[in-house]
Write an enzyme that holds these catalytic residues in place. Structure first.
Site, PDB file in Angstrom:
ATOM      1  N   LYS A  13      43.784  -4.186  41.883  1.00  0.00           N
ATOM      2  CA  LYS A  13      44.419  -5.497  41.676  1.00  0.00           C
ATOM      3  C   LYS A  13      44.573  -5.818  40.193  1.00  0.00           C
ATOM      4  O   LYS A  13      45.646  -6.174  39.740  1.00  0.00           O
ATOM      5  CB  LYS A  13      43.565  -6.631  42.278  1.00  0.00           C
ATOM      6  N   ARG A  88      40.764 -16.230  47.913  1.00  0.00           N
ATOM      7  CA  ARG A  88      39.883 -15.258  48.553  1.00  0.00           C
ATOM      8  C   ARG A  88      39.421 -15.723  49.927  1.00  0.00           C
ATOM      9  O   ARG A  88      38.654 -15.023  50.571  1.00  0.00           O
ATOM     10  CB  ARG A  88      38.649 -15.090  47.688  1.00  0.00           C
ATOM     11  N   ARG A 127      34.236   2.561  37.691  1.00  0.00           N
ATOM     12  CA  ARG A 127      35.044   1.617  36.905  1.00  0.00           C
ATOM     13  C   ARG A 127      34.313   1.243  35.617  1.00  0.00           C
ATOM     14  O   ARG A 127      33.107   1.018  35.619  1.00  0.00           O
ATOM     15  CB  ARG A 127      35.306   0.378  37.757  1.00  0.00           C
ATOM     16  N   ARG A 162      30.558  -3.219  34.757  1.00  0.00           N
ATOM     17  CA  ARG A 162      30.221  -4.580  35.164  1.00  0.00           C
ATOM     18  C   ARG A 162      28.892  -4.573  35.897  1.00  0.00           C
ATOM     19  O   ARG A 162      28.627  -3.654  36.660  1.00  0.00           O
ATOM     20  CB  ARG A 162      31.323  -5.121  36.094  1.00  0.00           C
ATOM     21  N   ARG A 173      27.594  -6.528  49.426  1.00  0.00           N
ATOM     22  CA  ARG A 173      27.822  -7.943  49.717  1.00  0.00           C
ATOM     23  C   ARG A 173      29.291  -8.299  49.485  1.00  0.00           C
ATOM     24  O   ARG A 173      29.917  -8.985  50.289  1.00  0.00           O
ATOM     25  CB  ARG A 173      26.909  -8.776  48.812  1.00  0.00           C
TER      26      ARG A 173
HETATM   27  P1  ADP Z   1      35.889  -7.980  42.490  1.00  0.00           P
HETATM   28  O1  ADP Z   1      37.147  -8.272  43.219  1.00  0.00           O
HETATM   29  O2  ADP Z   1      35.817  -6.544  42.030  1.00  0.00           O
HETATM   30  O3  ADP Z   1      34.656  -8.384  43.212  1.00  0.00           O
HETATM   31  P2  ADP Z   1      36.475 -10.104  40.549  1.00  0.00           P
HETATM   32  O4  ADP Z   1      36.507  -9.865  39.102  1.00  0.00           O
HETATM   33  O5  ADP Z   1      37.736 -10.469  41.223  1.00  0.00           O
HETATM   34  O6  ADP Z   1      35.863  -8.770  41.144  1.00  0.00           O
HETATM   35  O7  ADP Z   1      35.384 -11.205  40.912  1.00  0.00           O
HETATM   36  C1  ADP Z   1      34.078 -11.100  40.475  1.00  0.00           C
HETATM   37  C2  ADP Z   1      33.240 -12.174  41.130  1.00  0.00           C
HETATM   38  O8  ADP Z   1      33.719 -13.461  40.738  1.00  0.00           O
HETATM   39  C3  ADP Z   1      33.291 -12.191  42.654  1.00  0.00           C
HETATM   40  O9  ADP Z   1      32.352 -11.304  43.239  1.00  0.00           O
HETATM   41  C4  ADP Z   1      32.950 -13.665  42.948  1.00  0.00           C
HETATM   42  O10 ADP Z   1      31.564 -13.893  42.805  1.00  0.00           O
HETATM   43  C5  ADP Z   1      33.639 -14.395  41.804  1.00  0.00           C
HETATM   44  N1  ADP Z   1      34.996 -14.807  42.182  1.00  0.00           N
HETATM   45  C6  ADP Z   1      36.174 -14.308  41.710  1.00  0.00           C
HETATM   46  N2  ADP Z   1      37.221 -14.915  42.283  1.00  0.00           N
HETATM   47  C7  ADP Z   1      36.712 -15.834  43.145  1.00  0.00           C
HETATM   48  C8  ADP Z   1      37.297 -16.775  44.053  1.00  0.00           C
HETATM   49  N3  ADP Z   1      38.615 -16.879  44.213  1.00  0.00           N
HETATM   50  N4  ADP Z   1      36.443 -17.549  44.770  1.00  0.00           N
HETATM   51  C9  ADP Z   1      35.115 -17.463  44.633  1.00  0.00           C
HETATM   52  N5  ADP Z   1      34.511 -16.588  43.816  1.00  0.00           N
HETATM   53  C10 ADP Z   1      35.294 -15.776  43.073  1.00  0.00           C
END
Ligand code: ADP
Ligand code: ZN
Length: 221
Positions: A13, A88, A127, A162, A173
Site C-alpha cells: 500500500k 480500516r 521490510r 519498524r 494481532r
Molecule cells: P500496517 O498496515 O503495516 O499495520 P500502518 O503504518 O498502516 O501499518 O499502521 C501502523 C499502525 O498504526 C496500525 O497497526 C494501527 O495501530 C495504527 N493505525 C494506522 N491507521 C489506522 C487507522 N485508520 N485506524 C486505527 N489505527 C490505525
C-alpha cells in the site's frame, strides 16, 4: 480524486501510494506515517497512539478520525488525496463518506491489494523504512534492497525495521484485525462499484511497482 489503498500489511500500500503520489501530485495520506511522526516527536497525539500501535491494536476513532478530517482540509489536498491506511473499519469508512460529503466530494477509486499470507509475513519481516521523516522510503531487504546495506538510496539516512514489524505478536494481532475489521471494506466498496482488486505476488511476478505503473497510466488517461 479520492483514492483509497486497501490491503493487508505488507501488500505494498505505502509503496504504491508513494509512487502514485509522486506522479500525480495527490498527497499520500498515511495514518500510520502520521502516527509514527507524532510518536518520534513525542506529541500528545503520538504518546496516546503509541500505546495502541506498539501492541498492534487500532488507535481509537476519537483520535484517528479528527486527524484525517483535518488532513483533508490542507491546501495540498484540494484536488485529491491517496489514503493509505484509512479507513480500516466499516465505521471509519462511513465517517469518511460523511466528511467527504460535507466537502462535496466522494471516494472515487479503491485499490484492493491481495497477497498470499506466507508472502505477507515474509514481507513484513524483511521490510525496512528510511528513518528520515521527510523521506520515509520503504525497502525490502530481499525484494528491493538499498544499494548500500542499511542506508537509504534517496537521502542517505539510516534504515530501520519498524518496531511492530519485528514483534511476532504485534504482526499476528495486526493480521487478525485486518481479517476481522478491515476486510469487510472490500465488499463495502465493491457494492459501490469503485473497487479494483490487484494481486501482488511473487507467484505471478507482480510487485507493487508494477501495480503503481499501471495505476499511473490509468490516471493519466
Ligand atoms: P500496517 O498496515 O503495516 O499495520 P500502518 O503504518 O498502516 O501499518 O499502521 C501502523 C499502525 O498504526 C496500525 O497497526 C494501527 O495501530 C495504527 N493505525 C494506522 N491507521 C489506522 C487507522 N485508520 N485506524 C486505527 N489505527 C490505525
Ligand atoms: Zn530516505
Amino acid at each position: 480524486m479520492i483514492i483509497i489503498m486497501l490491503g493487508a500489511q505488507g501488500t505494498g500500500k505505502g509503496t504504491i501510494a508513494g509512487l502514485v503520489s509522486k506522479e500525480t501530485g495527490f498527497p499520500q495520506v498515511s495514518t500510520g506515517d502520521i502516527f509514527r511522526k507524532n510518536i518520534s516527536e513525542k506529541t500528545e497525539l503520538g504518546i496516546k497512539a503509541d500505546e495502541y500501535i506498539s501492541s498492534g491494536n487500532l488507535v481509537p476513532d476519537e483520535i484517528t478520525v479528527p486527524m484525517v478530517k483535518d488532513r483533508l482540509t490542507w491546501e495540498d489536498a484540494v484536488n485529491g488525496v491517496i489514503l493509505d491506511g484509512f479507513p480500516r473499519t466499516i465505521e471509519q469508512a462511513e465517517k469518511l463518506d460523511e466528511m467527504l460529503k460535507e466537502m462535496g466530494k466522494k471516494v472515487d477509486l479503491v485499490i484492493n491489494l491481495v497477497t498470499p499470507r506466507e508472502e505477507i509475513i515474509d514481507r513484513m519481516l524483511t521490510r525496512r523504512v528510511c528513518t528520515n521523516q521527510e523521506c520515509k522510503t520503504i525497502y525490502n531487504i530481499k525484494l528491493n534492497p538499498p544499494k548500500v546495506e542499511g542506508i537509504c538510496d534517496k537521502c542517505g539516512s539510516k534504515l530501520k525495521q519498524r518496531e511492530d514489524d519485528s514483534d511476532s505478536e504485534a504482526i499476528n494481532r495486526r493480521l487478525e484485525i485486518y481479517e476481522e475489521k478491515t476486510s469487510p471494506l472490500v465488499e463495502y466498496y465493491d457494492k459501490k462499484g469503485i473497487l479494483k482488486t490487484e494481486k501482488v505476488s511473487l507467484e505471478i511476478n507482480r510487485m507493487g511497482v508494477d501495480v503503481a505503473n499501471d495505476l499511473i497510466k490509468m490516471l493519466q488517461k
